[in-house]
Every structure is written in C-alpha cells, then in structure tokens.
Design an enzyme around this catalytic site. Structure first.
Site, mmCIF file in Angstrom:
data_model
loop_
_atom_site.group_PDB
_atom_site.id
_atom_site.type_symbol
_atom_site.label_atom_id
_atom_site.label_comp_id
_atom_site.label_asym_id
_atom_site.label_seq_id
_atom_site.Cartn_x
_atom_site.Cartn_y
_atom_site.Cartn_z
ATOM 1 N N GLU A 239 0.684 -15.518 6.356
ATOM 2 C CA GLU A 239 0.012 -15.355 7.647
ATOM 3 C C GLU A 239 -0.695 -16.623 8.123
ATOM 4 O OE1 GLU A 239 -0.388 -13.345 5.023
ATOM 5 O OE2 GLU A 239 0.629 -11.516 5.667
ATOM 6 N N PHE B 90 -4.457 -8.354 7.262
ATOM 7 C CA PHE B 90 -3.827 -9.598 6.798
ATOM 8 C C PHE B 90 -3.943 -10.712 7.834
ATOM 9 C CE2 PHE B 90 -1.142 -6.239 4.603
ATOM 10 C CZ PHE B 90 -1.951 -6.228 3.484
ATOM 11 N N HIS C 257 -2.442 -1.393 12.578
ATOM 12 C CA HIS C 257 -3.164 -0.905 11.398
ATOM 13 C C HIS C 257 -4.631 -1.313 11.373
ATOM 14 C CE1 HIS C 257 1.010 -0.482 10.390
ATOM 15 N NE2 HIS C 257 0.768 0.096 9.238
ATOM 16 N N ASP D 49 -3.568 3.958 2.526
ATOM 17 C CA ASP D 49 -3.499 2.648 1.867
ATOM 18 C C ASP D 49 -4.858 2.211 1.342
ATOM 19 O OD1 ASP D 49 -0.792 2.295 2.002
ATOM 20 O OD2 ASP D 49 -0.833 1.171 3.882
ATOM 21 N N ARG E 184 -1.680 2.606 14.205
ATOM 22 C CA ARG E 184 -0.586 3.104 13.373
ATOM 23 C C ARG E 184 -0.276 4.578 13.641
ATOM 24 N NH1 ARG E 184 -0.824 5.849 8.506
ATOM 25 N NH2 ARG E 184 0.879 5.531 7.037
#
Lengths: 323, 296
Positions: A64, A89, A114, A122, A172
């Site tokens: 990233e 991320f 997300h 998660d 999401r």
C-alpha cells in the site's frame, strides 16, 4: 465455476458495490482515470472496473505504501488516480498520502472500503476507527463518508469532478437505501433529511440510517428530532450546522468511528465557533473493535438507534438546563 | 529524450565532460555556501551526488527551464530529498532558478526548503524528504507516462541508507513487474548514513545482487567518473522490458577533504566560517569567490 467459493458481500447493495459500478459508468467521461489496487479488488467493488477496463487497473500487490505514493506520481504526469483498498491498510500508507498526495497537492482520490465496525468478524485489527480523524488532519484533504448506494454513486462522480485530494469511505455491508434518484450530493453540503425542532441528529455513513431510526423512537415520546445527513466531514457544512444549532438548540453526532477526531469533532469545532450548544457524541469511545457481525458490534459498542435516541434525550436535558 | 539523443551521441566529447565537471564543481561550492548560510543542512550526501546530478542535467535528460510544462520532458525525482542543496545548485546552474535565490536554503520565506517541495519549485517534480517515497512517485510517473504512450524517461536518485526503507523494495518489485524500462534509478552508494556506516546500522550488501534478484538491469559504476556515468546512463536508456539501476559507488563529502568518508558530515550540521572557507578553498574557489558565496 460451481466449485468457486462465494465471496462474502461482493454482491448486493453495499456502498463498495455502488462505488465499483459507478466507476465503470464514469470511465469514458474521465479518460485519464486509472484505478489502483493492492490485491483486494474483489472486496472494494473494483472487480467491476477490473472486468470492464483491465487496462486501466494498476495492480500494486500487497504494497500500500508504494501504491499511495505512486498515485502521486501518476497524478504528476496527468493521470487521475483512484487509490482503493481496505481502510485499515490504507492507513498504513498515511505518510505517503500526507507527503506525496496532500503536501504535493495532487489530484488523487483515495477510496477506502471496510471502514469502522462494518468489517465485522475480521475483528479489531481490521476495523479502521480512526481513518476520518487521520485523513481530516492532512491540510487540503477533503473527507467524505456517504450514507447509501445512490449517494455513493453521486459522490464517486463528484470526487472525480473535484480538483484536489480526497479521502472517501465506502462500506462492506449491504446498505439501506435512504435516497431516491432525485438525491443531490454536493461536496461540502449536508442535508436535512428529516425535519424537527427539538434536537439535531448529525450523522454520516451507516449511522445516517440509524439516526433516522432514532428519530422514529424519539417521535414515540413526542420528541421532534431533526436528522442531518453530513456526508462531507471536511470541509464541514458550517452554515447548516449554525442553522441547526439556532433552530434546535442541541445536537447529537453519530459515526462508526472513534468519537475523537471524526464527525463529532468536526461538528463540535464548527458549532463552538459559531453558535455553541450542547452536543452529545455517539461513536466508539476511544477503544478498538472486536469480532462480531456488524449489527452485533454496533449494539455492543452502543452506536445503534436506541443509543442515539438516549444521547438525544441527554442533549435536550442539557439544553433545557441552560434555558 | 528525443532531443537529448544528440547530446548522448556526444557523450564522450571531452568538451561536454569538461562542462559537466565545471557544473559539478559549481554545485559543490554552492552547496557549501548555502548550508553555511542556512546554519544547518546535509553536506555529506549532497557532495557525494554532485557528479551524478551534473551528468543528468548536463547531458542525459531532456529537461530544461523552457520544457518545465512540457509533458514530453524527462523527469528527475530526488528521492534522497536531504541532498537538495545539490539539486538547487544544479538547477541554478542550468537556469531553473536564480543562483542567489538558491542560497536562501532552509530560511523562512524561501522557496528552497530543507527538502524539495514541488509547490514551491515546480521543476523539482515532486515533494520529497521521507525516504522511499520519491522512488515510488517516480514509479508512478513511469507507469503513467507508459500508459499515455509518452516517451520521456524518469530518473530518480536514492540514498544507500534509503535502501533500508521497506517501500523501496515494494517499488522495486512493482517497477520490474510492470516492465518499466523508462525508469532509471541511481543509488548514491557512499556507504554511510546519518549515524554511521550502513553496515553498522543495518547492512544493505550485496546491493547489486539484491537489485538483480528484484528483476532490474544493474550497472555498477564509479559515481564520480563523469565519462562512466554518462556512458552508463546512455546504456541504461537502451534497456528494454526492465527498469535499470546504477549502483554508483561514491565518497561521502566528496571534494572537501575534511568531510570525505565521515558520517559526521551527513547532517544536519552547522558549518563554521572557517570550515566553509576551508571547504571552498579545497574546491578551488578564489578568495573573492569565497567572499561572494558566503557574504553577498
């Protein structure tokens, strides 16, 4: 193909899907647009773009930091880069967003799926609950969190038309449709989506639907709550907030984010400089998330409609204490 | 690149080499003066890359003050942004900026900040100062130029300490994967970083092998040998399907004997009047030139 596993949430009425589909529809209008992916296209809605315009998808792999700074380079040579990834991320590439996009004033768009508790099972490691605060602090960075698929599609167009760096959240989970095709999204503008005079509920993202539910709950007790959809967190719509402060005398903010630095802070900054009034903050109370389904988590971390309604009652009590 | 071809053909010309050597000497003197005036800065790694920058701007690149808005210009990104006194000086030599203005390095109100900023000086191409990022930006530029079927080449200079940034290897993998043969990286391999030798901080050897393993075409050169730098840049430009990297062996503080080979002069350091004068004298400046550089 029948043996292929079902990708959870890659279909349906989520904000990420709305974003991915909107991008495809805008491809001809923005011929310099390229989409940057770090091996999560299936999860960010970008799989639609990959299918339609594979030659305009740049795959960076799970890297990233390089992707974010390279977006600065792409913009520098005249491309219109759209950096995509999971919110947590992309935070990893925060310094690249700061220097190579923000400081260099590049016309690059960062779109994060997300965000917040929306990631669900998660767990805490994956739940970005500080991204709005972080990106809002980059000078010149516009920060957007749309509330439903229609608004997401409109915001996708708007950020491409807008000249300058933007950070936008998608989502999401399947999202409730709140708006019709006549909805008008404009960067920097909030909208009153329910009229009321006793308290203003200001929300963004998934919390807009919950704020509307909270208004229904309050109505049962003859409390007339105004609901403001505030999709642009920066620059915040100060004029609208001033009007709401004037007309309702107290507020509640609701966000799927830490109460420090996000929508609540942005609203408080604007309101205290214009027309101070009591404000209650609904959001994560400076803690990390954990595993669970998004709705369970929202309940667990007290950001659902009953908690927004309770915060509204506190705000009203404080207002009445002042008068 | 297209118009630079004729210059490349002259690459071996002694006249051109003399001009470049003259430009490199100017940048070294200017660097010492600007850091002295700023009362802080990074001389060691600025002096080690002077010959490389002089070759890039003096012959290799199709980038001139008149082409600064031309999409067809070659791009240079100083990924080791702390070496910017050298970039400012070579820019001044070639007319991208004023020589006297560039002496305002690191001061309030100056466009010549302590690390290059593209919104102050468009010709520096991007803002750098956080190691690793300039390299990624250069990769993005090379990708974008290729996608638009534009011909310019992208050059970027990295420090050796910069090799310790993970982002460098993300970018190295990405450039090879996308076959960016329009990208040329140069590593100023002076073997030293801020605090000590690379090998004492976190070893980066074998450096050329690492780049080969990442799929780059690698050239190892003497980063102070102007004919060798020029001919290798020329050779790198003919590489197809792979990005190229010049591992340029250099001497930190090159040209100023008391700085040479000492990490202490990495910076940020303050130069005393005596140190600045000694350095400029070592760089062949006459008394009146020294006075002009340090006082006027």
């Amino acid at each position: 193909m029948s043996d292929a596993p079902a990708l959870i949430g890659s279909s349906g009425d989520s904000l990420r899907e709305a974003f991915g589909k909107a991008l495809v529809g805008l491809a001809d209008e923005f011929p310099k647009m390229v989409v940057l992916d770090a091996d999560v296209a299936g999860g960010t809605g970008v799989h639609h773009w990959r299918k339609a315009h594979p030659e305009r998808l740049i795959q960076f792999g799970i890297a990233e930091q390089n992707m974010m700074a390279a977006a600065g380079g792409l913009a520098a040579v005249g491309m219109l880069p759209v950096v995509t990834g999971f919110a947590c991320f992309l935070e990893r590439a925060y310094e690249q967003a700061r220097l190579s996009i923000g400081y260099a004033k590049r016309n690059a768009k960062i779109v994060a799926s997300h965000p917040g508790l929306d990631v669900g099972p998660d767990g805490g490691s994956a739940q970005a609950l500080e991204d709005i605060a972080a990106f809002r602090a980059i000078p010149g960075m516009t920060v957007i969190s749309p509330a439903d698929p229609i608004e997401t599609a409109q915001a996708t167009r708007a950020i491409l038309e807008f000249e300058g760096p933007v950070y936008m959240r998608t989502g999401r989970s399947p999202a409730k449709r709140l708006f019709g095709d006549d909805h008008v999204f404009e960067i920097g503008k909030g909208q009153i989506i329910r009229h009321g005079i006793d308290v203003t509920l200001v929300a963004c993202g998934v919390e807009v639907a919950r704020a509307l539910e909270a208004a229904e709950l309050l109505a049962e007790d003859d409390i007339n709550a105004r609901v403001v959809n505030m999709p642009t967190i920066k620059p915040i719509d100060s004029d609208l907030l001033r009007r709401c402060a004037e007309e309702t005398g107290c507020m509640v903010t609701a966000e799927d984010h830490n109460i420090f630095g996000g929508l609540g802070s942005a609203v408080a900054e604007a309101v205290t400089q214009n027309l101070p009034c009591p404000i209650e903050f609904v959001g994560l109370r400076d803690c990390f998330g954990t595993s669970g389904e998004p709705d369970e988590l929202a309940e667990h971390f007290q950001i659902t409609a009953p908690f927004i309604a309770a915060a509204a009652r506190r705000a009203i009590a404080r207002k009445e204490g002042l008068s | 690149m297209s118009t630079a071809t004729s210059l490349r053909d002259d690459a071996a010309s002694p006249d051109l080499e003399t001009q470049i050597a003259e430009a490199a000497l100017f940048t070294r003197r200017h660097t010492i003066a600007s850091i002295y005036r700023a009362t802080s800065g990074h001389p060691g790694g600025a002096l080690s890359c002077a010959d490389i920058l002089a070759c890039l701007y003096g012959a290799e690149m199709n980038a001139w003050p008149a082409t600064i808005n031309d999409p067809g210009r070659d791009r240079f990104v100083l990924s080791k942004g702390h070496a910017c006194p050298t970039l400012y000086a070579i820019g001044a030599w070639h007319g991208f900026c004023d020589k006297t203005d560039a002496l305002t390095l690191r001061r309030l109100g100056s466009r010549f900040q302590g690390h290059p900023h593209v919104r102050d000086l468009p010709w520096v191409e991007t803002s750098t100062g956080s190691l690793g990022q300039g390299f990624s930006v250069a990769v993005g530029m090379a990708l974008g130029l290729k996608m638009q079927k534009l011909k310019p080449r992208v050059y970027t200079l990295l420090g050796d300490g910069e090799m310790q940034e993970g982002e460098v290897w993300e970018a190295a993998m990405c450039a090879a994967h996308h076959k960016l043969d329009n990208l040329c990286a140069i590593i100023d391999y002076n073997k030293m970083q801020s605090d000590a030798l690379n090998e004492d901080i976190c070893g980066i050897a074998p450096l050329a092998d690492k780049w080969r393993a990442f799929g780059w075409t690698v050239f190892e050169i003497d980063g102070h040998n102007i004919p060798e730098i020029l001919s290798t840049l020329h050779l790198a430009a003919s590489t197809r399907e792979r990005p190229s990297v010049l591992v340029a062996h250099t001497l930190k503080g090159k040209g100023v004997p008391y700085m040479e080979g000492s990490p202490a002069w990495h910076g940020s350091v303050k130069l005393s009047r005596e140190q600045a004068e000694t350095a400029l004298a070592a760089l062949g400046a006459e008394q009146d030139e020294i006075k002009e550089l340090l006082d006027v």
